[in-house]
Design a protein around this motif. Structure first.
Motif, short mmCIF file in Angstrom:
data_model
loop_
_atom_site.label_atom_id
_atom_site.label_comp_id
_atom_site.label_asym_id
_atom_site.label_seq_id
_atom_site.Cartn_x
_atom_site.Cartn_y
_atom_site.Cartn_z
N LYS A 91 8.19 -10.39 -6.17
CA LYS A 91 7.54 -9.21 -5.60
C LYS A 91 6.24 -9.59 -4.89
O LYS A 91 5.92 -9.06 -3.83
N VAL A 95 5.50 -8.82 -0.97
CA VAL A 95 4.42 -7.92 -0.56
C VAL A 95 3.25 -8.67 0.07
O VAL A 95 2.74 -8.26 1.11
N TYR A 96 2.86 -9.80 -0.53
CA TYR A 96 1.65 -10.50 -0.08
C TYR A 96 1.93 -11.77 0.72
O TYR A 96 1.02 -12.33 1.33
N PRO A 105 -1.60 -7.01 1.81
CA PRO A 105 -0.15 -6.89 2.00
C PRO A 105 0.25 -7.21 3.45
O PRO A 105 -0.56 -7.07 4.37
N LEU A 110 2.07 -1.16 1.86
CA LEU A 110 3.14 -1.78 1.05
C LEU A 110 2.57 -2.18 -0.30
O LEU A 110 1.52 -2.81 -0.38
N THR A 111 3.25 -1.79 -1.39
CA THR A 111 2.82 -2.13 -2.74
C THR A 111 3.97 -2.78 -3.50
O THR A 111 5.12 -2.78 -3.03
N TYR A 137 9.01 3.18 1.48
CA TYR A 137 7.93 2.73 2.37
C TYR A 137 8.00 3.59 3.63
O TYR A 137 8.95 3.50 4.41
#
Length: 175
Positions: A91, A95-96, A105, A110-111, A137
């Motif tokens: 994840k 995301v990152y 992000p 976005l989380t 999203y």
């Protein structure tokens, strides 16, 4: 048969009517302004549509590539191992863009909660496939036609939800 003087009088009257209309035909001042007033709104709507499609396509492909990277990472890791939390690392990668989950992000808004990871099939705890899906999203349009017209059916604010499924590479449970 009509007398020639009556015919002449009628023709003179007709020609006067046409002369009145002919002066409008010869005067073309302001025609460019009218043409511009007709064409500019159409061009603006086309420009806005192309810009929004481009933004949506950028968001979709960015999320699809990130999902593919996360699915590739998970497809090569053992599900049975308790030493690492591979789903959390995946994840963070999605995301990152890095395993540590540092920085901002890849897309605004976005989380980690937008990433859904599921395993399917397989005997004795070893899955056949891993699926990474982006959920909830929202694409936030700059030119929202539905918002301008107060019509939700024409709204361009839709969810971007790419999904990637990959075959799980480890077929034997780790000991």
């Amino acid at each position: 048969m009509m007398h020639h003087r009556i015919r002449k009088t009628r023709n003179v009257r007709r020609s006067r009517r046409f002369q009145c209309l002919n002066r409008f035909r010869r005067d073309d001042r302001g025609v460019s302004l009218i043409e511009t007033a007709i064409v500019v709104p159409i061009l603006l709507v086309l420009f806005a549509g192309v810009a929004e499609f481009g933004r949506y396509f950028y968001e979709y492909t960015t999320l699809a590539k990130a999902s593919r990277l996360g699915a590739r990472y998970l497809a090569s890791k053992s599900v049975m191992s308790d030493t690492n939390d591979y789903q959390a690392i995946a994840k963070n990668i999605i995301v990152y863009g890095n395993a540590g989950g540092t920085g901002s992000p890849i897309l605004d808004g976005l989380t980690l909660d937008n990433v859904d990871i599921t395993y399917q099939g397989g005997p004795a705890g070893v899955p056949d496939t891993v699926t990474v899906k982006i959920v909830d999203y929202p694409h936030e349009p700059i030119f929202d036609l539905g918002g301008l017209l107060n019509n939700d059916d024409l709204s361009l604010a839709v969810n971007v939800s790419p999904s990637v499924t990959m075959r799980y590479l480890l077929t034997q449970p780790t000991v």
